[in-house]
Design an enzyme around this catalytic site. Structure first.
Site, short mmCIF file in Angstrom:
data_model
loop_
_atom_site.label_atom_id
_atom_site.label_comp_id
_atom_site.label_asym_id
_atom_site.label_seq_id
_atom_site.Cartn_x
_atom_site.Cartn_y
_atom_site.Cartn_z
N ASP A 1 2.42 13.28 -14.83
CA ASP A 1 1.34 13.64 -15.77
C ASP A 1 1.10 15.15 -15.79
O ASP A 1 0.85 15.73 -16.86
CB ASP A 1 0.06 12.91 -15.37
CG ASP A 1 -1.11 13.30 -16.25
OD1 ASP A 1 -1.05 13.05 -17.47
OD2 ASP A 1 -2.09 13.87 -15.71
N GLU B 1 0.83 -1.20 0.00
CA GLU B 1 0.00 0.00 0.00
C GLU B 1 0.87 1.26 0.00
O GLU B 1 0.57 2.24 -0.71
CB GLU B 1 -0.93 -0.01 1.21
CG GLU B 1 -2.12 -0.94 1.09
CD GLU B 1 -1.77 -2.42 1.24
OE1 GLU B 1 -2.65 -3.25 1.02
OE2 GLU B 1 -0.61 -2.75 1.58
#
Length: 307
Positions: A112, A98
């Site tokens: 991005d 996680e």
């Protein structure tokens, strides 16, 4: 998926980091929060937290876990941004994946949001790695640092008479061997109070840990607790509370166990259920505490091997 059904829940924490190399002007955009798509760090933080919560959906063999805390922080250097993800849970398995997923998704989000502002080769993701983990085997040991002597007494009229094989006591012996207990004495008795009393009085003078298996229920022949409880000088009720709580998550019948634990002189006595499932589940629940007692509590010198 790996079966974690016999692992007790414990507090677990993991921290992971990931780096994104970027031109200096892109680092400035991260500081001001003024990329073409908005504030990249704030967006990446949310992306990382969501990734931590949905790791089991992204990585096929990861177990779903309750995420009690997940957060992502960023360090801006001259030529890179370092995302640090920290995840916490209370569960049967760790949260390393996680934390790693959160750090990875955070830098992917920044990538991005920065790509309209530079050439593709100027953005490089690297060094996604686990920095720290707590809990589980690495934190709560299930193996002794040095050997400790133990005795296992099986209480069963039918086993003593040879009408059925013992599986519960052998399972306890196997668990103790894997944890590093040695030597291990093993003996089967009928459910007779006098025999049990005399044997335990003898064994506590020779062995550091004495474990009985059977006779903790509510039947007329379940005499283990009634026989041995008066011998205990210092009770450790938490051991059996942990065993019953662990067992009750798997069967409601665990609530009927009357098992007790505590010290007789300097030997630890533990009374476990007589079923294989009950004995195995109890050992799974208390083994870390058992190892801790003999590894850490050095004020319990004993000729059985733990001075």
């Amino acid at each position: 998926m790996k079966n974690v059904g016999m692992k007790p829940d414990s507090y677990r924490k993991a921290t992971a980091t990931a780096e994104l190399l970027a031109p200096a002007h892109c680092i400035d955009l991260l500081r001001t929060g003024q990329t073409e798509k908005g504030d990249a760090l704030k967006t990446a933080r949310i992306a990382g937290i969501l990734a931590a919560k949905r790791t089991d959906e992204l990585i096929p063999l990861c177990h779903p876990l309750p995420i009690y805390r997940a957060d992502v922080d960023f360090e801006l250097l001259e030529d890179r941004v370092i995302a640090s993800a920290e995840v916490e849970t209370i569960g049967p398995t760790g949260v390393e994946m996680e934390a790693l997923t959160a750090a990875s998704l955070a830098v992917l989000t920044i990538y991005d949001m920065l790509k309209p502002h530079c050439e593709p080769h100027e953005l490089i993701i690297r060094e996604c790695k686990l920095q720290e983990k707590k809990g589980g085997k690495s934190h709560y040991r299930r193996e002794l640092r040095q050997a400790v002597s133990a005795a296992v007494i099986v209480l069963s009229d039918t086993v003593a008479a040879g009408r059925k094989p013992d599986t519960a006591g052998k399972a306890v012996v196997n668990t103790l061997e894997q944890a590093g207990f040695s030597p291990i004495h093993y003996q089967v008795l009928p459910d007779e109070s006098d025999q049990l009393h005399d044997l335990v009085v003898k064994l506590v003078a020779e062995y550091a840990c004495v474990i009985t298996v059977g006779g903790t229920g509510i039947g007329k022949r379940d005499i283990t607790v009634d026989t041995l409880k008066p011998l205990i000088e210092r009770e450790l009720p938490g051991l059996m509370e942990a065993a019953r709580a662990f067992g009750q998550q798997r069967t409601p019948y665990a609530a009927m166990s009357r098992g007790v634990a505590g010290f007789i002189d300097r030997s630890l006595l533990i009374t476990l259920p007589g079923s294989r499932g009950g004995a195995t589940e109890s050992m799974a629940a208390i083994l870390p505490a058992l190892v801790h007692i003999f590894d850490v509590c050095r004020d319990l010198p004993h000729p059985g091997g733990y001075e």
